[in-house]
Design a protein around this motif. Structure first.
Motif: not given
Length: 329
Positions: A34, A36, A40-42, A82, A84
């Motif tokens: 994923y 993001y 913090e939303k995929p 993670r 973005y």
């Protein structure tokens, strides 16, 4: 990875229609990760392709935003990180609480200064393109020659482009992508269309070839010349057409680049031409300029772009906001 996503990726790279099935079988899609939004939303899924390449999929609409079978994505390299995603070519990672670093430019920004994209914001005017398997296939068509892969739009080079700026001013520079896109275009014209310059000269040869891709300096001398015309104040590419016109005038050429009035896909076709003998086109995204070097419409309209980060990729035409094409008087 479900079959719906797999089909979308294969269709967007045109393997199902313009590549033999045996060759298609040689390209595999890895399990994805994923990407993001800053809240913090995929918002997308990143896939590696083998033997090389990548795809970024808006999974809610099963639409591929970026895709290449020529080069790996140089920024999304850690499966455990993670990442973005703020739209095409806007890649970030969180470096401290509330601070995010642009992986392409190395600039650090706060969440408050970044636009938070929702899925619909990936598309020009919020319109999600519809695909149809019964649509007439077109292309792919590429420019007859390769564009230079300049890659100097990184924060480490900003002091070179703006030698009189303070450190505080340098930190506020959003980038020099407009100047870089202009430099890629005139370098192509100088390499392959020098007759269009008349008695002028599109680019100084040593500036055109100077710098190294390995340290993100390739093209910096030609790009610096453009910075003085296109974004001299370091606050964005607001002078694209007058800047290009002034640059050409200084090189004894009368011309410029004009904002396209037709659809971005049609404008790209008109610039490149069906046989690839035309000129590259400047592509304007929501907050980035790059260079169009090809087009196709197989499962959806796509544009082949020189990203400005040292590699080429296909992007969905619906993510393009504007095109700028060359003209000569």
């Amino acid at each position: 990875m479900n079959e719906k996503y797999r089909t979308a990726v294969y269709e967007q790279i045109a393997l199902s229609t313009d590549t033999a099935s045996a060759e298609r079988a040689e390209i595999t899609i890895s399990s994805g990760m994923y990407l993001y939004s800053f809240d913090e939303k995929p918002v997308a899924i990143f896939y590696n392709l083998a033997p090389q390449g990548y795809a970024i999929l808006d999974y809610e609409n099963s639409i591929v935003l970026e895709c290449s079978t020529e080069a790996n994505n140089p920024f999304f390299v850690d499966k455990n990180a993670r990442y973005y995603y703020n739209g095409v070519f806007n890649y970030y990672i969180e470096t401290k609480d509330g601070l995010f670093t642009n992986l392409a430019t190395n600039q650090t920004v706060t969440q408050d200064t970044c636009q938070i994209n929702e899925a619909k914001d990936f598309y020009s005017n919020g319109e999600i393109p519809m695909t149809t398997k019964n649509a007439t296939s077109e292309g792919p068509v590429y420019l007859s020659h390769s564009t230079r892969l300049y890659n100097c739009n990184v924060s480490d080079n900003f002091s070179f482009f703006y030698p009189d700026f303070t450190n505080q001013q340098l930190e506020s520079v959003p980038g020099i992508c407009g100047s870089l896109a202009c430099a890629v275009v005139v370098a192509y014209l100088d390499d392959y269309k020098s007759e269009l310059a008349g008695d002028g000269d599109f680019a100084t040869d040593w500036k055109k070839s100077g710098g190294s891709a390995s340290d993100n300096t390739y093209g910096k001398y030609l790009v610096k010349e453009f910075v003085g015309y296109v974004e001299p104040s370091g606050n964005g590419s607001f002078f694209l057409n007058p800047g290009m016109s002034s640059y050409l005038s200084a090189h004894n050429i009368s011309g410029g680049c004009s904002l396209g009035l037709l659809s971005v896909y049609i404008q790209t076709k008109n610039s490149i031409l069906p046989d690839g003998s035309g000129n590259p086109v400047i592509i304007g995204l929501s907050d980035h300029y790059c260079v169009g070097a090809g087009y196709k419409n197989i499962s959806a309209k796509q544009i082949y772009v020189n990203t400005g980060w040292g590699y080429n990729t296909w992007i969905n035409a619906s993510t393009v906001v504007s095109t700028w094409t060359m003209f000569f008087n």
